[in-house]
Design a protein around this motif. Structure first.
Motif, mmCIF file in Angstrom:
data_model
loop_
_atom_site.group_PDB
_atom_site.id
_atom_site.type_symbol
_atom_site.label_atom_id
_atom_site.label_comp_id
_atom_site.label_asym_id
_atom_site.label_seq_id
_atom_site.Cartn_x
_atom_site.Cartn_y
_atom_site.Cartn_z
ATOM 1 N N VAL A 119 97.714 74.356 47.116
ATOM 2 C CA VAL A 119 96.495 73.877 47.789
ATOM 3 C C VAL A 119 96.881 73.520 49.220
ATOM 4 C CG1 VAL A 119 95.351 72.969 45.719
ATOM 5 C CG2 VAL A 119 96.957 71.515 46.978
ATOM 6 N N VAL B 25 86.519 63.942 50.248
ATOM 7 C CA VAL B 25 85.104 63.725 50.585
ATOM 8 C C VAL B 25 84.197 64.038 49.390
ATOM 9 C CG1 VAL B 25 83.201 64.490 52.068
ATOM 10 C CG2 VAL B 25 85.508 64.248 53.029
ATOM 11 N N SER C 146 89.120 67.803 52.147
ATOM 12 C CA SER C 146 87.734 68.112 51.781
ATOM 13 C C SER C 146 87.417 67.587 50.383
ATOM 14 C CB SER C 146 87.496 69.622 51.809
ATOM 15 O OG SER C 146 87.772 70.151 53.082
ATOM 16 N N THR C 147 88.419 67.687 49.504
ATOM 17 C CA THR C 147 88.203 67.231 48.128
ATOM 18 C C THR C 147 88.051 65.710 48.080
ATOM 19 O OG1 THR C 147 89.492 69.101 47.323
ATOM 20 C CG2 THR C 147 89.132 67.301 45.773
ATOM 21 N N GLN D 10 92.105 71.568 52.111
ATOM 22 C CA GLN D 10 91.404 71.471 50.823
ATOM 23 C C GLN D 10 91.516 70.066 50.232
ATOM 24 O OE1 GLN D 10 93.419 74.730 48.925
ATOM 25 N NE2 GLN D 10 91.882 76.232 49.576
ATOM 26 N N LEU D 11 92.685 69.461 50.375
ATOM 27 C CA LEU D 11 92.877 68.098 49.866
ATOM 28 C C LEU D 11 91.914 67.124 50.552
ATOM 29 C CD1 LEU D 11 94.811 66.074 48.167
ATOM 30 C CD2 LEU D 11 95.859 65.630 50.379
#
Lengths: 166, 166
Positions: free
Chosen positions: A122, A132, A129-130, A126-127
């Motif tokens: 990942v 959020v 965004s995740t 992405q981390l």
């Protein structure tokens, strides 16, 4: 960041001062009450987002993330009030966002990769965004769980609320 | 009342100052964006909860409720900013809760009935409970719609978020 900094205030406005019937009820055995969600968010500030971002930036894929304990709050929150948890969450989140800002993360950093124990590779993007999405979906969960407490009270209106059956 | 008075602050904390990408995106054609939801709540303060409570208390089942226009905000909100709608909602809600309090509603009042155009007989108690559930489910909707804007950004994590497919 714009969303992440709002979540503690949203949850405080929604939950602080409510009685246990609202904050300690859940949807089914093994699911989270609003109290459990706030405890889960507190634990996430300590054990999830920041440590994982650090691992990506410092070690990349050479050091996998620690598996995350989704039920840690069941003992971590024990004996605390929801007000204490809300305050703890606000404090930790604020501290972590200051830390994040201090990193001055570049576009190149955002593409750096880490190794998730369940999902594989990942990116930092992405981390973050995740993080959020995780906030937003837990606010959705809290309000859904609360709404369900009135399932009987609303009588025939229940058929207009699809969410009651989620 | 405890929940009803919180909703404007929750939505303001969550949405005020966010750009259109967050507030104007929806889930699918014909569904509500966060902007639409706030407009819908504004319209509800004017045309739904208080008028219907009044009808129950003044006319009982002899005068059916007006059917409610779920899409009225599509024209009512036109040209407004989300900040304007949030402020309007806060003002109207506060005014309506003052009115509600001024009625000193009794247990007997809560059992009084009205005639819903689609659902048939409903009590004032059910109407007031539905008002609360309606708030909570729309907060859940707003955060769900916002979370979905990051569906691509979170990469493989999407499989951990059941809500993304609601």
């Amino acid at each position: 960041m714009l969303i992440l900094q709002r979540t503690p205030g949203v949850l405080r406005t929604l939950l602080d001062g409510l009685d246990d019937a609202w904050t300690r009820s859940n949807e089914a055995p093994g699911t989270f009450s609003p109290f459990d969600v706030v405890g889960h968010l507190v634990y996430g500030e300590k054990a999830d987002w920041r440590p994982r971002a650090s691992i990506i930036l410092e070690h990349g894929v050479s050091k996998p993330f620690e598996p995350y304990d989704r039920f840690a709050q069941m003992h971590e929150s024990h004996g605390k009030t929801i007000r204490e948890l809300l305050k703890e969450f606000e404090k930790l989140r604020s501290k972590n966002l200051k830390w994040l800002k201090s990193l001055s993360i570049s576009e190149t950093d955002l593409d750096k990769k880490g190794l998730h124990p369940g999902l594989g590779e990942v990116t930092l993007r992405q981390l973050l965004s995740t993080w959020v999405v995780h906030d937003l979906t837990h606010i959705a969960q809290v309000t859904r769980v609360m709404a369900k407490q009135y399932k009987e009270e609303i009588g025939p209106w229940v058929e207009y609320f699809r969410i009651m059956n989620f």
